[in-house]
Design an enzyme around this catalytic site. Structure first.
Site, short mmCIF file in Angstrom:
data_model
loop_
_atom_site.label_atom_id
_atom_site.label_comp_id
_atom_site.label_asym_id
_atom_site.label_seq_id
_atom_site.Cartn_x
_atom_site.Cartn_y
_atom_site.Cartn_z
N HIS A 46 -1.88 -9.97 -15.74
CA HIS A 46 -2.81 -10.67 -15.01
C HIS A 46 -1.91 -11.99 -14.30
O HIS A 46 -1.60 -12.90 -15.06
CB HIS A 46 -4.03 -11.15 -15.81
CG HIS A 46 -4.79 -12.00 -14.64
ND1 HIS A 46 -5.85 -11.39 -13.78
CD2 HIS A 46 -4.97 -13.29 -14.31
CE1 HIS A 46 -6.52 -12.32 -13.09
NE2 HIS A 46 -5.95 -13.44 -13.41
N HIS A 109 -1.65 -8.32 -6.31
CA HIS A 109 -1.68 -6.95 -5.81
C HIS A 109 -1.03 -6.71 -4.18
O HIS A 109 -1.12 -7.68 -3.58
CB HIS A 109 -3.25 -6.35 -5.69
CG HIS A 109 -4.25 -7.06 -4.96
ND1 HIS A 109 -4.86 -8.34 -5.13
CD2 HIS A 109 -4.77 -6.89 -3.61
CE1 HIS A 109 -5.56 -8.72 -4.24
NE2 HIS A 109 -5.50 -7.90 -3.18
#
Length: 123
Positions: A46, A109
């Protein structure tokens, strides 16, 4: 992160149409595609935004970019042809960072979009 939808996909707590995976990254179809072909490449670690990256993230960022041509070929949107005059196909690679950069999910992303045009935004 507990409330991150991409972490939930990585942990298989949310469904996704996964097209590629290794120990460090996951690639899956976007649920709201902006083009005929629209995938997201996410690190399993993350990282909230591109702005949160540092030298320690060089390898994962490189791996995310290095998988792009492979995914493009797998999904039949890769660039083919040996000269500019004969080349066809293609795709866009986009990273949104922060609210002004139109980032909606705060897990780093890469959007990979392609396929026949015109696309939704046509941008």
């Amino acid at each position: 992160m507990e409330n991150c939808p991409f972490c939930k996909i990585i942990e298989r707590r949310l469904p996704a149409d996964i097209i590629y995976e290794n120990d460090r990254i996951l690639v899956f179809k976007d649920i709201n595609p902006a083009a005929p072909v629209h995938f997201l490449i996410v690190p399993k670690q993350h990282i909230p935004t591109l702005s949160d990256c540092h030298e320690g993230h060089t390898a994962i960022l490189g791996e995310m970019m290095a998988v792009v041509p492979r995914i493009a070929d797998m999904q039949k949107i890769g660039v083919v042809g040996s000269t500019p005059e004969t080349r066809t196909g293609g795709y866009r690679v986009i990273i949104n960072a922060g609210p002004d950069g139109r980032q909606e999910v705060y897990h780093l992303h890469v959007h990979m979009i392609g396929g026949p045009r015109p696309w939704k935004d046509n941008k």
